[in-house]
Scaffold this active site. Structure first.
Site, PDB file in Angstrom:
ATOM      1  N   SER A   8       0.846  -1.196   0.000  1.00  0.00           N
ATOM      2  CA  SER A   8       0.000   0.000   0.000  1.00  0.00           C
ATOM      3  C   SER A   8       0.877   1.239   0.000  1.00  0.00           C
ATOM      4  O   SER A   8       1.598   1.505   0.966  1.00  0.00           O
ATOM      5  CB  SER A   8      -0.894   0.007   1.241  1.00  0.00           C
ATOM      6  OG  SER A   8      -1.488   1.282   1.384  1.00  0.00           O
ATOM      7  N   HIS A  33      -1.382  -1.545  -4.102  1.00  0.00           N
ATOM      8  CA  HIS A  33      -2.619  -1.088  -3.455  1.00  0.00           C
ATOM      9  C   HIS A  33      -2.597   0.439  -3.354  1.00  0.00           C
ATOM     10  O   HIS A  33      -1.652   1.020  -2.825  1.00  0.00           O
ATOM     11  CB  HIS A  33      -2.693  -1.725  -2.065  1.00  0.00           C
ATOM     12  CG  HIS A  33      -3.981  -1.505  -1.352  1.00  0.00           C
ATOM     13  ND1 HIS A  33      -5.126  -2.231  -1.618  1.00  0.00           N
ATOM     14  CD2 HIS A  33      -4.312  -0.645  -0.352  1.00  0.00           C
ATOM     15  CE1 HIS A  33      -6.103  -1.840  -0.814  1.00  0.00           C
ATOM     16  NE2 HIS A  33      -5.634  -0.866  -0.040  1.00  0.00           N
ATOM     17  N   ASP A  35      -4.725   3.692  -2.049  1.00  0.00           N
ATOM     18  CA  ASP A  35      -5.811   4.099  -1.150  1.00  0.00           C
ATOM     19  C   ASP A  35      -6.311   5.495  -1.496  1.00  0.00           C
ATOM     20  O   ASP A  35      -5.565   6.465  -1.420  1.00  0.00           O
ATOM     21  CB  ASP A  35      -5.299   4.120   0.297  1.00  0.00           C
ATOM     22  CG  ASP A  35      -5.157   2.730   0.871  1.00  0.00           C
ATOM     23  OD1 ASP A  35      -6.114   1.942   0.774  1.00  0.00           O
ATOM     24  OD2 ASP A  35      -4.082   2.435   1.424  1.00  0.00           O
ATOM     25  N   MET A  37      -8.916   8.367  -0.365  1.00  0.00           N
ATOM     26  CA  MET A  37      -9.716   8.776   0.805  1.00  0.00           C
ATOM     27  C   MET A  37     -10.313  10.158   0.570  1.00  0.00           C
ATOM     28  O   MET A  37      -9.624  11.041   0.050  1.00  0.00           O
ATOM     29  CB  MET A  37      -8.831   8.818   2.041  1.00  0.00           C
ATOM     30  CG  MET A  37      -8.163   7.503   2.367  1.00  0.00           C
ATOM     31  SD  MET A  37      -7.156   7.682   3.841  1.00  0.00           S
ATOM     32  CE  MET A  37      -6.469   6.038   3.973  1.00  0.00           C
ATOM     33  N   HIS A  66      -8.403   1.106  -3.915  1.00  0.00           N
ATOM     34  CA  HIS A  66      -9.334   0.973  -2.780  1.00  0.00           C
ATOM     35  C   HIS A  66      -9.926   2.349  -2.513  1.00  0.00           C
ATOM     36  O   HIS A  66      -9.244   3.227  -1.991  1.00  0.00           O
ATOM     37  CB  HIS A  66      -8.520   0.443  -1.576  1.00  0.00           C
ATOM     38  CG  HIS A  66      -9.281   0.387  -0.295  1.00  0.00           C
ATOM     39  ND1 HIS A  66      -8.667   0.270   0.938  1.00  0.00           N
ATOM     40  CD2 HIS A  66     -10.617   0.399  -0.039  1.00  0.00           C
ATOM     41  CE1 HIS A  66      -9.570   0.221   1.888  1.00  0.00           C
ATOM     42  NE2 HIS A  66     -10.774   0.304   1.330  1.00  0.00           N
ATOM     43  N   MET A  68     -12.080   4.756  -0.533  1.00  0.00           N
ATOM     44  CA  MET A  68     -12.762   5.018   0.743  1.00  0.00           C
ATOM     45  C   MET A  68     -13.446   6.370   0.626  1.00  0.00           C
ATOM     46  O   MET A  68     -12.946   7.396   1.087  1.00  0.00           O
ATOM     47  CB  MET A  68     -11.732   5.014   1.887  1.00  0.00           C
ATOM     48  CG  MET A  68     -11.269   3.611   2.253  1.00  0.00           C
ATOM     49  SD  MET A  68      -9.676   3.614   3.109  1.00  0.00           S
ATOM     50  CE  MET A  68      -8.563   3.671   1.715  1.00  0.00           C
ATOM     51  N   MET A 137     -11.562  -5.378   5.802  1.00  0.00           N
ATOM     52  CA  MET A 137     -10.709  -4.416   6.524  1.00  0.00           C
ATOM     53  C   MET A 137     -10.373  -5.001   7.894  1.00  0.00           C
ATOM     54  O   MET A 137     -11.262  -5.436   8.623  1.00  0.00           O
ATOM     55  CB  MET A 137     -11.438  -3.081   6.721  1.00  0.00           C
ATOM     56  CG  MET A 137     -11.585  -2.217   5.478  1.00  0.00           C
ATOM     57  SD  MET A 137     -10.040  -1.797   4.628  1.00  0.00           S
ATOM     58  CE  MET A 137      -9.073  -1.010   5.915  1.00  0.00           C
ATOM     59  N   GLY A 144      -2.782   4.448   7.985  1.00  0.00           N
ATOM     60  CA  GLY A 144      -1.848   3.331   8.022  1.00  0.00           C
ATOM     61  C   GLY A 144      -1.302   3.183   9.437  1.00  0.00           C
ATOM     62  O   GLY A 144      -1.563   4.003  10.314  1.00  0.00           O
ATOM     63  N   ASP A 175      -6.551  -5.936   4.763  1.00  0.00           N
ATOM     64  CA  ASP A 175      -5.914  -4.613   4.706  1.00  0.00           C
ATOM     65  C   ASP A 175      -5.937  -3.975   6.091  1.00  0.00           C
ATOM     66  O   ASP A 175      -7.010  -3.690   6.621  1.00  0.00           O
ATOM     67  CB  ASP A 175      -6.708  -3.765   3.697  1.00  0.00           C
ATOM     68  CG  ASP A 175      -6.111  -2.389   3.470  1.00  0.00           C
ATOM     69  OD1 ASP A 175      -4.986  -2.136   3.936  1.00  0.00           O
ATOM     70  OD2 ASP A 175      -6.781  -1.572   2.811  1.00  0.00           O
ATOM     71  N   GLY A 176      -4.740  -3.770   6.627  1.00  0.00           N
ATOM     72  CA  GLY A 176      -4.606  -3.052   7.896  1.00  0.00           C
ATOM     73  C   GLY A 176      -3.916  -3.876   8.959  1.00  0.00           C
ATOM     74  O   GLY A 176      -4.371  -4.965   9.315  1.00  0.00           O
ATOM     75  N   GLY A 197       1.216  -1.898   4.240  1.00  0.00           N
ATOM     76  CA  GLY A 197       1.745  -0.552   4.041  1.00  0.00           C
ATOM     77  C   GLY A 197       3.027  -0.359   4.813  1.00  0.00           C
ATOM     78  O   GLY A 197       4.132  -0.472   4.271  1.00  0.00           O
ATOM     79  N   SER A 198       2.885  -0.107   6.112  1.00  0.00           N
ATOM     80  CA  SER A 198       4.085   0.196   6.903  1.00  0.00           C
ATOM     81  C   SER A 198       5.039  -0.990   7.026  1.00  0.00           C
ATOM     82  O   SER A 198       6.228  -0.792   7.276  1.00  0.00           O
ATOM     83  CB  SER A 198       3.693   0.738   8.281  1.00  0.00           C
ATOM     84  OG  SER A 198       2.537   0.136   8.757  1.00  0.00           O
TER      85      SER A 198
END
Ligand code: DX5
Ligand code: ZN
Length: 227
Positions: A8, A33, A35, A37, A66, A68, A137, A144, A175-176, A197-198
């Site tokens: 991500s 991915h 994101d 938002m 994705h 949101m 999710m 993130g 995801d997450g 992501g991280s």
């Protein structure tokens, strides 16, 4: 079943975005991915169509977008034209989810449905056949670097059972909060598209990809042996 590690870019250093995307691609990643938002469905704003279009010119990675956003239907065409391959919308954000999924397909993209941690898997009962992917999710969307919510593991399991009982070949994405510790439980529960992501865009990107892909491949291999 096909497994994908899906970094991500929300966690990337945006100053070096192109460079970091090239690094994950060189490390063997196939999906990216992205994101989106809107500051309404989720409390903050991330990136938009121009970022997707700029990246599309430089990479052939599969773009997993994705969205949101509250009532995202009017945004779908622009993201498809910018180069999205998969467009995922939230069940909670679409009044006419059936129609929105149809529009995504008409635009030539694969269609995904995302559900928040608090949303039960049962909302998918009537629409699972219309989706190529369901995104469970595993944190509350918006940021993130959050902690994996453990009750979501059971939701992944229930969704995989629902798909199997209908003989539906479904991508299940998580995801997450996915990292080298939490990844085992989502694989074991039936997820096959793993967003991180991280855990990817940290100090040593190639090493992070290598470690996470290694865990996925090892799991895949052991699952083949169990079959
Ligand atoms: C959260 C986003 C995620 C986020 C995951 O709302 O949808 O894709 O980037 O980040 P990590 O892997 O750091 O939890
Ligand atoms: Zn996401």
């Amino acid at each position: 079943m096909e497994y994908q590690l899906c970094p991500s870019i929300l966690a990337a250093d945006f100053w070096r975005l192109g460079e970091e995307v090239a690094q994950v691609e060189q490390a063997g990643v196939k999906w990216l991915h992205i994101d989106i938002m809107d500051g309404c469905f989720v409390p903050t704003i991330s990136m938009g169509v121009p970022v997707v279009a700029s990246l599309r010119k430089r990479t052939s990675l599969f773009f997993d977008v994705h969205i949101m956003a509250q009532e995202p239907t009017h945004l779908i065409k622009e993201f498809a034209q910018a180069g999205a391959d998969m467009i995922t919308v939230h069940a909670e954000a679409c009044t006419h989810l059936d129609r929105t999924l149809g529009m995504i397909h008409e635009l030539g993209c694969k269609a995904g449905i995302a559900i928040n941690p608090a949303t039960p898997v049962s909302v998918l009962e009537n629409v699972i056949e219309l989706a190529d992917m369901v995104l469970i999710m595993t944190v509350n969307p918006g940021f993130g670097g959050q902690k994996y919510i453990s009750y979501c593991t059971e939701k992944i399991r229930r969704l995989r059972e629902m798909a199997e009982s209908r003989e539906k070949d479904l991508y299940i994405e998580v995801d997450g909060g996915i990292n080298r510790e939490t990844i085992y439980q989502v694989l074991e529960a039936g997820a096959n598209v793993i967003v991180a992501g991280s855990a990817v865009f940290g100090k040593d990107i190639p090493e992070n990809v290598r470690a996470l892909k290694g865990i996925i491949e090892e799991y895949e291999h052991s699952a083949d042996l169990r079959r």
